[in-house]
Design a protein around this motif. Structure first.
Motif, short mmCIF file in Angstrom:
data_model
loop_
_atom_site.label_atom_id
_atom_site.label_comp_id
_atom_site.label_asym_id
_atom_site.label_seq_id
_atom_site.Cartn_x
_atom_site.Cartn_y
_atom_site.Cartn_z
N TRP A 1 0.85 -1.21 0.00
CA TRP A 1 0.00 0.00 0.00
C TRP A 1 0.88 1.26 0.00
O TRP A 1 0.63 2.20 -0.76
CB TRP A 1 -0.92 0.00 1.22
N GLY A 2 1.88 1.27 0.86
CA GLY A 2 2.78 2.42 0.92
C GLY A 2 3.44 2.70 -0.42
O GLY A 2 3.61 3.86 -0.81
N TYR A 3 3.79 1.65 -1.13
CA TYR A 3 4.44 1.80 -2.43
C TYR A 3 3.46 2.35 -3.47
O TYR A 3 3.78 3.29 -4.19
CB TYR A 3 5.02 0.46 -2.88
N TRP A 4 2.27 1.76 -3.54
CA TRP A 4 1.30 2.16 -4.57
C TRP A 4 0.57 3.46 -4.25
O TRP A 4 0.36 4.28 -5.12
CB TRP A 4 0.27 1.05 -4.79
N VAL A 5 0.18 3.65 -3.01
CA VAL A 5 -0.66 4.80 -2.66
C VAL A 5 0.18 5.98 -2.19
O VAL A 5 0.00 7.11 -2.65
CB VAL A 5 -1.71 4.41 -1.60
N ASP A 6 1.11 5.73 -1.27
CA ASP A 6 1.92 6.82 -0.72
C ASP A 6 3.20 7.07 -1.52
O ASP A 6 3.95 7.98 -1.19
CB ASP A 6 2.29 6.52 0.73
N LYS A 7 3.44 6.25 -2.53
CA LYS A 7 4.63 6.39 -3.40
C LYS A 7 5.93 6.32 -2.61
O LYS A 7 6.90 6.99 -2.90
CB LYS A 7 4.57 7.70 -4.20
N LYS A 8 5.94 5.44 -1.59
CA LYS A 8 7.13 5.25 -0.76
C LYS A 8 7.75 3.90 -1.12
O LYS A 8 7.17 2.85 -0.86
CB LYS A 8 6.73 5.28 0.73
N LYS A 9 8.89 3.95 -1.76
CA LYS A 9 9.57 2.73 -2.17
C LYS A 9 10.14 2.04 -0.94
O LYS A 9 10.85 2.66 -0.14
CB LYS A 9 10.69 3.06 -3.15
N PRO A 10 9.83 0.73 -0.76
CA PRO A 10 10.36 0.02 0.41
C PRO A 10 11.88 -0.12 0.31
O PRO A 10 12.43 -0.33 -0.76
CB PRO A 10 9.68 -1.34 0.37
#
Length: 109
Positions: A77-86
């Motif tokens: 979710w963070g990657y797709w929605v918040d644009k935060k690359k793990p």
């Protein structure tokens, strides 16, 4: 194999509901969006509880396994929605969690 796909589908759908609910409540309370965000979030949370009852195992086992699915889903979710690359540690941790889930929920006893 069908049972594994089915249970994983239920787990990931439940995670989508729970994370979506949390996101809406976050927007309502932290970003001062309208109360409809909170109301829809509450309805989605209720739906999440119902979806989890579709699992074939006992409550404790289902919720313990779901905890791992939630971790992985939150990073996605963070990657797709918040644009935060793990980062690499989040990825390594997710792999460890997925291995734990497989051992806990899917290995025959």
């Amino acid at each position: 194999m069908v049972e594994i796909a089915s249970t994983l589908g239920i787990f990931f759908f439940a995670a989508l509901l729970e994370i979506g609910e949390g996101y809406l409540l976050w927007k309502w309370l932290k970003d001062h969006k309208t109360k409809i965000f909170g109301l829809v979030g509450a309805l989605i949370l209720f739906s999440y509880g119902i979806v989890m009852t579709l699992q074939p195992a006992d409550f404790g086992k289902v919720y313990a396994t779901y905890g791992g699915i939630f971790i992985v889903s939150s990073i996605i979710w963070g990657y797709w929605v918040d644009k935060k690359k793990p980062d690499r540690f989040e990825i390594i941790g997710s792999v460890v969690v997925l291995i734990g889930i497989a051992v806990m929920f899917y290995f025959s006893r």
